[in-house]
Design a protein around this motif. Structure first.
Motif, PDB file in Angstrom:
ATOM      1  N   GLU A   8      33.237  13.302  35.461  1.00  0.00           N
ATOM      2  CA  GLU A   8      32.383  14.369  35.994  1.00  0.00           C
ATOM      3  C   GLU A   8      33.145  15.285  36.955  1.00  0.00           C
ATOM      4  O   GLU A   8      32.819  16.464  37.113  1.00  0.00           O
ATOM      5  CB  GLU A   8      31.184  13.740  36.718  1.00  0.00           C
ATOM      6  N   PHE A   9      34.188  14.745  37.567  1.00  0.00           N
ATOM      7  CA  PHE A   9      34.977  15.524  38.531  1.00  0.00           C
ATOM      8  C   PHE A   9      35.697  16.705  37.868  1.00  0.00           C
ATOM      9  O   PHE A   9      36.086  17.664  38.543  1.00  0.00           O
ATOM     10  CB  PHE A   9      36.009  14.620  39.221  1.00  0.00           C
ATOM     11  N   LEU A  10      35.857  16.661  36.549  1.00  0.00           N
ATOM     12  CA  LEU A  10      36.531  17.760  35.845  1.00  0.00           C
ATOM     13  C   LEU A  10      35.731  19.062  35.929  1.00  0.00           C
ATOM     14  O   LEU A  10      36.306  20.149  35.933  1.00  0.00           O
ATOM     15  CB  LEU A  10      36.756  17.390  34.374  1.00  0.00           C
ATOM     16  N   SER A  11      34.416  18.932  36.013  1.00  0.00           N
ATOM     17  CA  SER A  11      33.564  20.129  36.129  1.00  0.00           C
ATOM     18  C   SER A  11      33.845  20.866  37.436  1.00  0.00           C
ATOM     19  O   SER A  11      33.905  22.106  37.465  1.00  0.00           O
ATOM     20  CB  SER A  11      32.091  19.730  36.061  1.00  0.00           C
ATOM     21  N   ASP A  12      34.037  20.103  38.515  1.00  0.00           N
ATOM     22  CA  ASP A  12      34.354  20.716  39.817  1.00  0.00           C
ATOM     23  C   ASP A  12      35.723  21.401  39.783  1.00  0.00           C
ATOM     24  O   ASP A  12      35.894  22.494  40.350  1.00  0.00           O
ATOM     25  CB  ASP A  12      34.339  19.645  40.920  1.00  0.00           C
ATOM     26  N   ILE A  13      36.674  20.755  39.114  1.00  0.00           N
ATOM     27  CA  ILE A  13      38.024  21.335  39.010  1.00  0.00           C
ATOM     28  C   ILE A  13      37.975  22.645  38.220  1.00  0.00           C
ATOM     29  O   ILE A  13      38.608  23.642  38.587  1.00  0.00           O
ATOM     30  CB  ILE A  13      38.997  20.326  38.347  1.00  0.00           C
ATOM     31  N   LYS A  14      37.210  22.633  37.139  1.00  0.00           N
ATOM     32  CA  LYS A  14      37.080  23.845  36.317  1.00  0.00           C
ATOM     33  C   LYS A  14      36.408  24.977  37.087  1.00  0.00           C
ATOM     34  O   LYS A  14      36.782  26.142  36.947  1.00  0.00           O
ATOM     35  CB  LYS A  14      36.269  23.526  35.053  1.00  0.00           C
ATOM     36  N   GLU A  15      35.420  24.611  37.893  1.00  0.00           N
ATOM     37  CA  GLU A  15      34.711  25.622  38.700  1.00  0.00           C
ATOM     38  C   GLU A  15      35.653  26.266  39.716  1.00  0.00           C
ATOM     39  O   GLU A  15      35.645  27.496  39.907  1.00  0.00           O
ATOM     40  CB  GLU A  15      33.525  24.952  39.406  1.00  0.00           C
ATOM     41  N   ARG A  16      36.472  25.446  40.360  1.00  0.00           N
ATOM     42  CA  ARG A  16      37.449  25.974  41.328  1.00  0.00           C
ATOM     43  C   ARG A  16      38.480  26.866  40.633  1.00  0.00           C
ATOM     44  O   ARG A  16      38.871  27.914  41.140  1.00  0.00           O
ATOM     45  CB  ARG A  16      38.156  24.816  42.048  1.00  0.00           C
ATOM     46  N   GLU A  17      38.901  26.418  39.461  1.00  0.00           N
ATOM     47  CA  GLU A  17      39.868  27.198  38.684  1.00  0.00           C
ATOM     48  C   GLU A  17      39.277  28.551  38.273  1.00  0.00           C
ATOM     49  O   GLU A  17      39.970  29.579  38.310  1.00  0.00           O
ATOM     50  CB  GLU A  17      40.266  26.404  37.431  1.00  0.00           C
ATOM     51  N   LYS A  18      38.010  28.539  37.942  1.00  0.00           N
ATOM     52  CA  LYS A  18      37.321  29.776  37.554  1.00  0.00           C
ATOM     53  C   LYS A  18      37.260  30.768  38.724  1.00  0.00           C
ATOM     54  O   LYS A  18      37.500  31.976  38.562  1.00  0.00           O
ATOM     55  CB  LYS A  18      35.909  29.429  37.073  1.00  0.00           C
ATOM     56  N   GLN A  19      36.958  30.253  39.893  1.00  0.00           N
ATOM     57  CA  GLN A  19      36.895  31.104  41.092  1.00  0.00           C
ATOM     58  C   GLN A  19      38.263  31.705  41.425  1.00  0.00           C
ATOM     59  O   GLN A  19      38.374  32.880  41.789  1.00  0.00           O
ATOM     60  CB  GLN A  19      36.377  30.286  42.278  1.00  0.00           C
ATOM     61  N   GLU A  20      39.302  30.894  41.279  1.00  0.00           N
ATOM     62  CA  GLU A  20      40.667  31.379  41.543  1.00  0.00           C
ATOM     63  C   GLU A  20      41.077  32.473  40.550  1.00  0.00           C
ATOM     64  O   GLU A  20      41.732  33.454  40.922  1.00  0.00           O
ATOM     65  CB  GLU A  20      41.657  30.211  41.467  1.00  0.00           C
ATOM     66  N   LEU A  21      40.676  32.292  39.300  1.00  0.00           N
ATOM     67  CA  LEU A  21      40.996  33.297  38.276  1.00  0.00           C
ATOM     68  C   LEU A  21      40.267  34.618  38.540  1.00  0.00           C
ATOM     69  O   LEU A  21      40.848  35.702  38.377  1.00  0.00           O
ATOM     70  CB  LEU A  21      40.628  32.764  36.887  1.00  0.00           C
ATOM     71  N   GLU A  22      39.019  34.509  38.928  1.00  0.00           N
ATOM     72  CA  GLU A  22      38.241  35.719  39.256  1.00  0.00           C
ATOM     73  C   GLU A  22      38.860  36.460  40.444  1.00  0.00           C
ATOM     74  O   GLU A  22      38.922  37.696  40.460  1.00  0.00           O
ATOM     75  CB  GLU A  22      36.796  35.334  39.561  1.00  0.00           C
ATOM     76  N   LYS A  23      39.322  35.688  41.403  1.00  0.00           N
ATOM     77  CA  LYS A  23      39.951  36.274  42.591  1.00  0.00           C
ATOM     78  C   LYS A  23      41.272  36.964  42.231  1.00  0.00           C
ATOM     79  O   LYS A  23      41.555  38.088  42.677  1.00  0.00           O
ATOM     80  CB  LYS A  23      40.198  35.164  43.618  1.00  0.00           C
ATOM     81  N   SER A  24      42.074  36.288  41.393  1.00  0.00           N
ATOM     82  CA  SER A  24      43.376  36.856  40.998  1.00  0.00           C
ATOM     83  C   SER A  24      43.203  38.083  40.097  1.00  0.00           C
ATOM     84  O   SER A  24      44.027  39.003  40.123  1.00  0.00           O
ATOM     85  CB  SER A  24      44.220  35.799  40.282  1.00  0.00           C
ATOM     86  N   MET A  25      42.112  38.117  39.318  1.00  0.00           N
ATOM     87  CA  MET A  25      41.862  39.274  38.460  1.00  0.00           C
ATOM     88  C   MET A  25      41.528  40.514  39.293  1.00  0.00           C
ATOM     89  O   MET A  25      41.890  41.640  38.936  1.00  0.00           O
ATOM     90  CB  MET A  25      40.721  38.974  37.484  1.00  0.00           C
ATOM     91  N   LYS A  26      40.843  40.305  40.405  1.00  0.00           N
ATOM     92  CA  LYS A  26      40.522  41.425  41.297  1.00  0.00           C
ATOM     93  C   LYS A  26      41.771  41.932  42.020  1.00  0.00           C
ATOM     94  O   LYS A  26      41.918  43.128  42.277  1.00  0.00           O
ATOM     95  CB  LYS A  26      39.476  40.991  42.325  1.00  0.00           C
ATOM     96  N   GLN A  27      42.662  41.011  42.343  1.00  0.00           N
ATOM     97  CA  GLN A  27      43.852  41.382  43.121  1.00  0.00           C
ATOM     98  C   GLN A  27      44.944  42.038  42.265  1.00  0.00           C
ATOM     99  O   GLN A  27      45.631  42.942  42.724  1.00  0.00           O
ATOM    100  CB  GLN A  27      44.424  40.139  43.808  1.00  0.00           C
ATOM    101  N   THR A  28      45.096  41.566  41.029  1.00  0.00           N
ATOM    102  CA  THR A  28      46.183  42.082  40.180  1.00  0.00           C
ATOM    103  C   THR A  28      45.892  43.498  39.673  1.00  0.00           C
ATOM    104  O   THR A  28      44.732  43.873  39.471  1.00  0.00           O
ATOM    105  CB  THR A  28      46.434  41.134  38.982  1.00  0.00           C
ATOM    106  N   LYS A  29      46.967  44.250  39.476  1.00  0.00           N
ATOM    107  CA  LYS A  29      46.845  45.625  38.974  1.00  0.00           C
ATOM    108  C   LYS A  29      47.461  45.776  37.577  1.00  0.00           C
ATOM    109  O   LYS A  29      47.391  46.851  36.986  1.00  0.00           O
ATOM    110  CB  LYS A  29      47.534  46.588  39.945  1.00  0.00           C
ATOM    111  N   ASP A  30      48.056  44.701  37.106  1.00  0.00           N
ATOM    112  CA  ASP A  30      48.670  44.725  35.772  1.00  0.00           C
ATOM    113  C   ASP A  30      47.566  44.598  34.711  1.00  0.00           C
ATOM    114  O   ASP A  30      46.853  43.586  34.674  1.00  0.00           O
ATOM    115  CB  ASP A  30      49.661  43.560  35.649  1.00  0.00           C
ATOM    116  N   PRO A  31      47.395  45.598  33.837  1.00  0.00           N
ATOM    117  CA  PRO A  31      46.299  45.544  32.844  1.00  0.00           C
ATOM    118  C   PRO A  31      46.442  44.398  31.841  1.00  0.00           C
ATOM    119  O   PRO A  31      45.444  43.809  31.422  1.00  0.00           O
ATOM    120  CB  PRO A  31      46.381  46.904  32.144  1.00  0.00           C
ATOM    121  N   GLN A  32      47.676  44.079  31.476  1.00  0.00           N
ATOM    122  CA  GLN A  32      47.898  42.982  30.520  1.00  0.00           C
ATOM    123  C   GLN A  32      47.510  41.632  31.125  1.00  0.00           C
ATOM    124  O   GLN A  32      46.893  40.790  30.466  1.00  0.00           O
ATOM    125  CB  GLN A  32      49.369  42.952  30.087  1.00  0.00           C
ATOM    126  N   LYS A  33      47.860  41.467  32.385  1.00  0.00           N
ATOM    127  CA  LYS A  33      47.510  40.226  33.080  1.00  0.00           C
ATOM    128  C   LYS A  33      45.995  40.126  33.266  1.00  0.00           C
ATOM    129  O   LYS A  33      45.402  39.045  33.124  1.00  0.00           O
ATOM    130  CB  LYS A  33      48.213  40.189  34.436  1.00  0.00           C
TER     131      LYS A  33
END
Length: 250
Positions: A127-152
């Protein structure tokens, strides 16, 4: 007493056998002489008549039998000695000098030693994998806002979409399991009261899922939006099925 050179034990044959051999040789010579004067066509007819074996024997005589020495198996003079091998036989390049115990691979997924697979227990343990995935999702959303590279950004967006799809599928599966569990519990109570057991088919399970979905939409007030989307989707499907009709109208 005969001398050693004339002893019959040494393998010398008597004069009778020698005379017989000479007479056989003479006969063969006479037959060959006669056949040499015969035409090829007649020789062929003779071969067909008496057979190839007798024909060759008449011409060349009986062939000596092969010695049985070649087929004679090699034996050990003493059981404690190594077995004698023929020098004519090629030795294999790869030999098993030291006997090594073969290691058997074991797949825990299909091995009874690993126990039976229980999905509920598995989900609870991981069940702990769901929490890890949720954290990973938040980090990806944050990095998508910060990055300016369209391909990334596109790469992160695709990965996020994949994660959302997986999450949606998992929620759907969990809901279906929960509904089935509730139904089975209710059915068990009815069986105790004397009712015949009834097992859900796939179509019945789907109906239960749709009913539960409709309840959830009704409580959130999204029924109209959902029905509008469904109507639009069905209209698009119908339009694809009738391309000729659409073309004529245009």
């Amino acid at each position: 007493m005969l001398p050693n050179s004339q002893s019959p034990l040494k393998g010398h044959h008597g004069p009778g056998k020698r005379v017989k051999r000479q007479s056989d040789v003479g006969k063969l010579k006479a037959i060959r002489q006669e056949l040499s004067e015969v035409s090829f066509g007649e020789l062929q007819k003779l071969q067909e008549k008496i057979g190839s074996k007798k024909y060759h024997e008449a011409l060349f005589g009986k062939q000596k039998e092969k010695s049985q020495e070649a087929s004679k198996p090699f034996k050990r003079a003493n059981k404690n000695r190594p077995r004698e091998q023929s020098s004519k036989k090629q030795v294999t390049r790869y030999r098993n000098v030291v006997e090594v115990k073969k290691q058997m691979a074991r797949d825990p997924r299909f091995d009874d030693l690993s126990g039976d697979f229980r999905e509920e227990t598995f989900d609870k343990n991981y069940e702990f994998l769901s929490d890890i995935k949720e954290r990973e999702k938040q980090e990806l959303e944050k990095s998508m806002k910060q990055t300016k590279d369209p391909q990334k950004q596109l790469k992160i967006q695709r990965y996020l979409y994949k994660m959302e799809q997986q999450e949606r599928a998992k929620n759907k599966k969990d809901t279906a399991k929960e509904l089935e569990k509730k139904y089975m519990k209710k059915e068990k109570d009815l069986v105790k009261q004397g009712k015949k057991p009834f097992f859900l088919k796939k179509s019945d399970k789907k109906k239960l899922e749709l009913a539960e979905k409709f309840k959830a939409l009704k409580s959130s007030g999204k029924v109209d939006n959902y029905l509008a989307k469904r109507r639009k989707k069905n209209a698009q499907k119908d339009r694809k099925k009738m391309p000729s009709l659409v073309h004529d109208e245009s």
